[in-house]
Write a protein that holds these residues in place. Structure first.
Motif, PDB file in Angstrom:
ATOM      1  N   ALA A 258      -7.214  -4.234  -4.020  1.00  0.00           N
ATOM      2  CA  ALA A 258      -6.439  -3.351  -3.137  1.00  0.00           C
ATOM      3  C   ALA A 258      -5.541  -2.428  -3.958  1.00  0.00           C
ATOM      4  O   ALA A 258      -5.397  -1.240  -3.650  1.00  0.00           O
TER       5      ALA A 258
ATOM      6  N   ILE B  19      -4.387   0.533   4.136  1.00  0.00           N
ATOM      7  CA  ILE B  19      -4.911   1.326   3.015  1.00  0.00           C
ATOM      8  C   ILE B  19      -5.803   2.456   3.527  1.00  0.00           C
ATOM      9  O   ILE B  19      -5.775   3.575   3.002  1.00  0.00           O
TER      10      ILE B  19
ATOM     11  N   PRO C  35       0.806  -1.230   0.000  1.00  0.00           N
ATOM     12  CA  PRO C  35       0.000   0.000   0.000  1.00  0.00           C
ATOM     13  C   PRO C  35       0.836   1.276   0.000  1.00  0.00           C
ATOM     14  O   PRO C  35       0.542   2.216  -0.750  1.00  0.00           O
TER      15      PRO C  35
ATOM     16  N   ASN D  56       0.971   3.896  -3.091  1.00  0.00           N
ATOM     17  CA  ASN D  56       0.574   5.272  -2.776  1.00  0.00           C
ATOM     18  C   ASN D  56       1.685   6.255  -3.144  1.00  0.00           C
ATOM     19  O   ASN D  56       1.426   7.361  -3.632  1.00  0.00           O
TER      20      ASN D  56
END
Length: 277
Positions: A106, A274, A78, A82
């Protein structure tokens, strides 16, 4: 020529890269690897990936890649996605994740382009592994063929549903380690109970394993068919199997259940992470 990026270059990514380069699937000039400064320095100082571009900048690797392999640990995914989402181009790039437990949904929270989820095994470097694979709806047939042809250099490529990933991990990715542990325990049992030297026990067992697999594969017979072929009624093998058939199934049930529970636990942690990004 397309540029191929790797974010993360641990054991699995290194194994994949070695195969891709040795089989000339890609040339070193096509490869860009992003790793931590310490690991990047190690890679630069080794002869393993000479000619590849080695950086410590995930955004740089991502922005300069047509196909980007995401090879970090599941819980790091994550944060990495990101971090790089601002430089990813959904029309240009294809993201390939080898992170266990990280579902396509995800990744889609950060990137809406082509995503492939796959997981080679430690034996893939020999070209004898099985790599299972799943694509999201953005992956067109041309891209499916392209990625699967790349991964065929590692062995068989088997498309599966994401719902089957936890089971598939046990059968393929985890299995080499699990089988090695079983054989190691079997060898040590022979040593404890008979006094046979370890080097002799290991050599006999390793050659027998090789021959057994070869026989199963080439003769297309099932595990149980071979068991029945070896186990003479009232004989030595049957005496061993009478114990194994009773005591081993619960052990394997517990091992698989434990692995599936761990998979669910990691997925929950990923979902929670997340939410914070």
């Amino acid at each position: 020529m397309k540029k191929i990026g790797f974010i993360g270059c641990g054991h699995m990514a290194s194994s994949m890269l070695n195969t891709f380069l040795s089989q000339q699937i890609f040339q070193p000039s096509q490869i860009i690897i992003s790793e931590t400064p310490e690991r990047a320095s190690q890679i630069r100082n080794s002869a393993e990936f000479q000619g590849c571009s080695i950086v410590s900048d995930n955004k740089l690797a991502a922005s300069n890649s047509d196909i980007l392999f995401l090879c970090v640990k599941p819980l790091a995914v994550p944060e990495v996605i990101n971090e790089i989402k601002g430089v990813l181009n959904a029309k240009k790039q294809h993201l390939v994740s080898i992170a266990a437990c990280v579902e396509i949904a995800a990744i889609e929270k950060f990137f809406k382009g082509r995503i492939t989820r796959t997981l080679p095994t430690v034996i893939s470097e020999s070209g004898n592994g099985t790599t299972f694979i799943t694509h999201n709806k953005s992956v067109c047939m041309a891209s499916v063929i392209e990625i699967e042809n790349i991964l065929k250099s590692l062995g068989d490529v088997v498309p599966i549903s994401e719902n089957d990933y936890a089971s598939a991990v046990n059968i393929t990715s985890s299995a080499p380690g699990i089988l090695a542990a079983i054989f190691d325990n079997y060898s040590h049992s022979a040593i404890r109970n008979t006094g046979i030297p370890k080097e002799v026990s290991d050599r006999l067992l390793l050659r027998t394993i090789f021959g057994t697999i070869k026989m199963l594969w080439e003769n297309n017979i099932s595990f149980r068919e071979l068991t029945d072929k070896v186990a003479t009624k009232g004989g030595i093998t049957e005496a061993s199997l009478n114990i194994i058939d009773v005591q081993l199934p619960p052990v394997f049930d517990s091992a698989v259940a434990n692995a599936i529970a761990k998979d669910s636990e990691i997925k929950t942690l990923i979902s929670e992470k997340i939410k914070t990004l």
